[in-house]
Design a protein around this motif. Structure first.
Motif, PDB file in Angstrom:
ATOM      1  N   LYS A 120       0.839  -1.187   0.000  1.00 17.57           N
ATOM      2  CA  LYS A 120       0.000   0.000   0.000  1.00 17.57           C
ATOM      3  C   LYS A 120       0.886   1.254   0.000  1.00 17.57           C
ATOM      4  O   LYS A 120       1.922   1.282   0.625  1.00 17.57           O
ATOM      5  N   GLY A 121       0.441   2.291  -0.727  1.00 21.96           N
ATOM      6  CA  GLY A 121       1.190   3.546  -0.736  1.00 21.96           C
ATOM      7  C   GLY A 121       2.206   3.660  -1.858  1.00 21.96           C
ATOM      8  O   GLY A 121       2.965   4.616  -1.931  1.00 21.96           O
ATOM      9  N   GLU A 122       2.231   2.658  -2.759  1.00 20.86           N
ATOM     10  CA  GLU A 122       3.205   2.691  -3.855  1.00 20.86           C
ATOM     11  C   GLU A 122       2.577   3.107  -5.186  1.00 20.86           C
ATOM     12  O   GLU A 122       3.189   2.961  -6.230  1.00 20.86           O
ATOM     13  N   LYS A 123       1.341   3.618  -5.116  1.00 19.02           N
ATOM     14  CA  LYS A 123       0.629   4.101  -6.304  1.00 19.02           C
ATOM     15  C   LYS A 123       0.384   2.973  -7.299  1.00 19.02           C
ATOM     16  O   LYS A 123       0.838   3.023  -8.445  1.00 19.02           O
ATOM     17  N   ASP A 127      -3.567   0.001  -3.945  1.00 14.84           N
ATOM     18  CA  ASP A 127      -4.081   1.114  -3.139  1.00 14.84           C
ATOM     19  C   ASP A 127      -5.600   1.239  -3.190  1.00 14.84           C
ATOM     20  O   ASP A 127      -6.194   1.949  -2.379  1.00 14.84           O
ATOM     21  N   ALA A 149     -10.165   6.094  -2.145  1.00 15.26           N
ATOM     22  CA  ALA A 149      -8.958   5.275  -2.331  1.00 15.26           C
ATOM     23  C   ALA A 149      -8.287   5.633  -3.659  1.00 15.26           C
ATOM     24  O   ALA A 149      -7.062   5.756  -3.741  1.00 15.26           O
ATOM     25  N   THR A 153      -4.376   8.033  -4.590  1.00 17.21           N
ATOM     26  CA  THR A 153      -3.183   7.669  -5.386  1.00 17.21           C
ATOM     27  C   THR A 153      -2.577   8.893  -6.065  1.00 17.21           C
ATOM     28  O   THR A 153      -1.419   8.870  -6.468  1.00 17.21           O
ATOM     29  N   MET A 156       0.481  10.210  -4.294  1.00 24.95           N
ATOM     30  CA  MET A 156       1.544   9.247  -4.013  1.00 24.95           C
ATOM     31  C   MET A 156       2.642   9.330  -5.070  1.00 24.95           C
ATOM     32  O   MET A 156       2.382   9.668  -6.216  1.00 24.95           O
ATOM     33  N   ALA A 178      -5.347   1.666 -10.436  1.00 23.10           N
ATOM     34  CA  ALA A 178      -6.240   1.920  -9.299  1.00 23.10           C
ATOM     35  C   ALA A 178      -7.621   2.322  -9.814  1.00 23.10           C
ATOM     36  O   ALA A 178      -8.652   1.894  -9.292  1.00 23.10           O
TER      37      ALA A 178
END
Length: 196
Positions: A120-123, A127, A149, A153, A156, A178
């Motif tokens: 999570k958080g890596e685009k 995510d 959500a 992104t 990020m 995403a």
């Protein structure tokens, strides 16, 4: 309730959303990737629709497995293997218990992470899958949860996949994977599968 029929309907709705937003997905992807996410996904869901149109599925597992194979065969880039891995893992889980939608989706997330090694958080699509899984588990999945959500992104910095080459310049753009994943979860909500 999740049945072979509602699972097919879910994937049809997903395919419709991909087709409606094909140009938008590719536009998002041109900012931080190869610019072909929309056309790749559209090609994949067309193959999936063709296979699902044959019908005659006895179980949710059959539906998901058929969809997985079609996507794996037709979607180029990283999306094919990732969506394919998700659906294969979901099919496997549905074979254990086809009523537990939260567990099925969680298996999909695990399939994606195993294949793409993303956190999570890596685009990435993770995510959207992660918050969707958490919301499904607590019975609180809504369009708002999905949309926020996706929106998250934007700020990020990409550290995975093609977009990671851009470093800081990837900030300020939505992640195409995403966004396409959000269509899968919106389709799930609209299909009435989660209604008691």
């Amino acid at each position: 309730m999740l049945t072979a029929e509602t699972a097919t309907d879910w994937l049809h709705r997903f395919a419709e959303k991909i087709n409606e937003n094909k140009a938008y997905l590719s536009e998002l992807d041109s900012a931080i990737g190869d610019g072909d996410h929309g056309s790749n996904m559209a090609r994949g869901v067309a193959a999936m629709e063709e296979k699902l149109a044959a019908g005659g599925f006895a179980t949710v597992q059959d539906v998901l497995k058929t969809a997985a194979m079609a996507l794996l065969g037709k979607v180029g880039g990283a999306s094919g293997p990732l969506y394919g891995s998700a659906l294969i893992a979901m099919a496997k889980q549905a074979g254990e218990n086809e009523q537990d939608v939260a567990a099925i989706v969680k298996a999909g997330l695990e399939g994606i992470q195993k294949r793409g090694k993303a956190e999570k958080g890596e685009k990435t699509m993770v995510d959207v899958w992660m918050p969707a899984c958490e919301a499904l588990a607590s019975g609180s999945l809504t369009k708002e949860v999905i949309q926020s959500a996706v929106e998250a992104t934007k700020e990020m910095k990409a550290t995975k996949g093609r977009a990671s080459y851009l470093g800081e310049r990837s900030i300020g753009h939505l992640d195409p994977g995403a966004v396409s994943s959000s269509y899968l979860f919106e389709a799930l909500l609209e299909g009435g599968i989660l209604d008691e």
